[in-house]
Design a protein around this motif. Structure first.
Motif, PDB file in Angstrom:
ATOM      1  N   ALA A   1      -1.892 -30.860  -9.827  1.00 41.41           N
ATOM      2  CA  ALA A   1      -2.160 -30.077 -11.043  1.00 41.41           C
ATOM      3  C   ALA A   1      -3.550 -30.394 -11.584  1.00 41.41           C
ATOM      4  N   LEU A   2      -3.957 -31.663 -11.503  1.00 37.68           N
ATOM      5  CA  LEU A   2      -5.283 -32.047 -11.993  1.00 37.68           C
ATOM      6  C   LEU A   2      -6.381 -31.454 -11.113  1.00 37.68           C
ATOM      7  N   ILE A   3      -6.187 -31.468  -9.785  1.00 43.06           N
ATOM      8  CA  ILE A   3      -7.171 -30.872  -8.876  1.00 43.06           C
ATOM      9  C   ILE A   3      -7.312 -29.376  -9.169  1.00 43.06           C
ATOM     10  N   ILE A   4      -6.187 -28.693  -9.346  1.00 46.87           N
ATOM     11  CA  ILE A   4      -6.225 -27.252  -9.637  1.00 46.87           C
ATOM     12  C   ILE A   4      -6.907 -26.997 -10.976  1.00 46.87           C
ATOM     13  N   ALA A   5      -6.588 -27.815 -11.997  1.00 45.82           N
ATOM     14  CA  ALA A   5      -7.201 -27.642 -13.318  1.00 45.82           C
ATOM     15  C   ALA A   5      -8.712 -27.870 -13.259  1.00 45.82           C
ATOM     16  N   LEU A   6      -9.141 -28.921 -12.543  1.00 45.23           N
ATOM     17  CA  LEU A   6     -10.578 -29.187 -12.398  1.00 45.23           C
ATOM     18  C   LEU A   6     -11.275 -28.029 -11.694  1.00 45.23           C
ATOM     19  N   ALA A   7     -10.632 -27.516 -10.640  1.00 46.75           N
ATOM     20  CA  ALA A   7     -11.213 -26.410  -9.876  1.00 46.75           C
ATOM     21  C   ALA A   7     -11.318 -25.150 -10.724  1.00 46.75           C
ATOM     22  N   GLN A   8     -10.256 -24.823 -11.463  1.00 46.99           N
ATOM     23  CA  GLN A   8     -10.282 -23.618 -12.291  1.00 46.99           C
ATOM     24  C   GLN A   8     -11.338 -23.727 -13.376  1.00 46.99           C
ATOM     25  N   ASP A   9     -11.458 -24.910 -13.965  1.00 46.00           N
ATOM     26  CA  ASP A   9     -12.417 -25.103 -15.043  1.00 46.00           C
ATOM     27  C   ASP A   9     -13.859 -24.948 -14.563  1.00 46.00           C
ATOM     28  N   ALA A  10     -14.122 -25.343 -13.308  1.00 46.80           N
ATOM     29  CA  ALA A  10     -15.481 -25.255 -12.764  1.00 46.80           C
ATOM     30  C   ALA A  10     -15.663 -24.037 -11.862  1.00 46.80           C
ATOM     31  N   ASP A  11     -14.697 -23.089 -11.866  1.00 50.33           N
ATOM     32  CA  ASP A  11     -14.744 -21.879 -11.033  1.00 50.33           C
ATOM     33  C   ASP A  11     -14.891 -22.216  -9.548  1.00 50.33           C
ATOM     34  N   LEU A  12     -14.022 -23.118  -9.078  1.00 50.67           N
ATOM     35  CA  LEU A  12     -14.033 -23.529  -7.680  1.00 50.67           C
ATOM     36  C   LEU A  12     -12.715 -23.156  -7.012  1.00 50.67           C
ATOM     37  N   TYR A  13     -12.735 -23.080  -5.687  1.00 48.28           N
ATOM     38  CA  TYR A  13     -11.537 -22.770  -4.906  1.00 48.28           C
ATOM     39  C   TYR A  13     -11.397 -23.814  -3.795  1.00 48.28           C
ATOM     40  N   PRO A  14     -10.622 -24.903  -4.041  1.00 46.37           N
ATOM     41  CA  PRO A  14     -10.410 -25.895  -2.985  1.00 46.37           C
ATOM     42  C   PRO A  14      -9.275 -25.455  -2.065  1.00 46.37           C
ATOM     43  N   HIS A  15      -9.498 -25.572  -0.753  1.00 52.08           N
ATOM     44  CA  HIS A  15      -8.476 -25.193   0.221  1.00 52.08           C
ATOM     45  C   HIS A  15      -8.750 -25.920   1.530  1.00 52.08           C
ATOM     46  N   PHE A  16      -7.730 -25.995   2.385  1.00 51.39           N
ATOM     47  CA  PHE A  16      -7.892 -26.634   3.683  1.00 51.39           C
ATOM     48  C   PHE A  16      -8.216 -25.571   4.728  1.00 51.39           C
ATOM     49  N   ASP A  17      -9.196 -25.871   5.572  1.00 52.18           N
ATOM     50  CA  ASP A  17      -9.590 -24.918   6.608  1.00 52.18           C
ATOM     51  C   ASP A  17      -8.849 -25.220   7.910  1.00 52.18           C
ATOM     52  N   ALA A  18      -9.187 -24.482   8.960  1.00 53.04           N
ATOM     53  CA  ALA A  18      -8.482 -24.600  10.237  1.00 53.04           C
ATOM     54  C   ALA A  18      -8.681 -25.958  10.901  1.00 53.04           C
TER      55      ALA A  18
END
Length: 179
Positions: A142-159
Motif C-alpha cells: 500500500a505504501l509503494i502504491i501510495a508513493l507511486a500515485q503521489d509522484a505519478d509513477l507506475y511501478p511494475h515487474f517486466d518479463a
C-alpha cells in the motif's frame, strides 16, 4: 513442458499477474523436486507453433510458486504461480514509515522492495518527489502504491523480473476525431 497456460491480472494490491500451468512428467527426470521446491522460480514464455519444427516464443515474466501442488503420481502437476509483485504484497509486516515532503519516491520504493528481496533489480525510467506530507503506513505494498500515485509513477515487474518504475500513463485529448 506445459500443456495449458492461463494468466490473469488483478489491481487489488498493485498490478499483479498469476498463472496456472500444467506440467507433464518426463520419464527419467525428477519433475516433482524441480517444480515443487518452495520459492522455485519459473520463467514463462508464450508463443506459437507453426509446424515443421518452427516455433516463436516470447517472454511472459518471472513467476514463483503460490502454493505447493498436491502430488499425484498418475496425473500432470497443476502449478499455481504468481509474479514477483505478490512477493512484496505477502511481506506486509512493516515498522510504520514516515514520508516527508522531500522524500525521493524512487529511492523509497527501491528501499521497500529491497527489504523483501535485495536481488530484485530496479530500473527507474521516471522519478519524482512526494508532495503529500505525513503519509504513514504499515502495509508495504500500500505504501509503494501510495508513493507511486503521489509522484505519478507506475511501478511494475517486466518479463525479466525487474521492478520497472515508469511514468504513470496520462490521458490526452485526441489529435483528431472521426464520426
Amino acid at each position: 513442458s506445459d500443456t495449458g497456460l492461463e494468466v490473469t491480472r488483478t489491481f487489488a494490491r498493485g498490478t499483479q499477474w498469476s498463472a496456472s500451468v500444467t506440467v507433464l512428467r518426463v520419464a527419467g527426470q525428477d519433475t516433482e523436486d524441480r517444480v515443487t521446491t518452495p520459492g522455485a522460480i519459473f520463467r514463462l514464455a508464450h508463443g506459437w507453433d507453426y509446424g515443421g519444427g518452427f516455433t516463436e516464443l516470447r517472454p511472459f515474466g518471472v513467476y514463483q510458486l503460490a502454493k505447493i501442488p498436491t502430488i499425484s503420481r498418475t496425473d500432470a502437476l497443476r502449478l499455481e504461480l504468481h509474479d514477483r509483485w505478490s512477493q512484496i504484497a505477502e511481506c506486509e509486516a512493516l515498522i510504520p514509515v514516515q514520508v516527508t515532503a522531500d522524500t525521493d519516491s524512487v529511492a523509497a520504493i527501491t528501499t521497500l522492495t529491497h527489504q523483501v528481496d535485495p536481488s530484485i533489480q530496479v530500473v527507474a525510467n521516471a522519478g519524482g518527489a512526494v508532495t503529500t506530507v505525513g503519509r504513514e503506513d504499515t502495509s508495504r505494498s500500500a505504501l509503494i502504491i501510495a508513493l507511486a500515485q503521489d509522484a505519478d509513477l507506475y511501478p511494475h515487474f517486466d518479463a525479466e523480473g525487474r521492478l520497472v518504475i515508469d511514468p504513470a500513463p496520462t490521458q490526452r485529448a485526441p489529435v483528431a476525431s472521426l464520426s
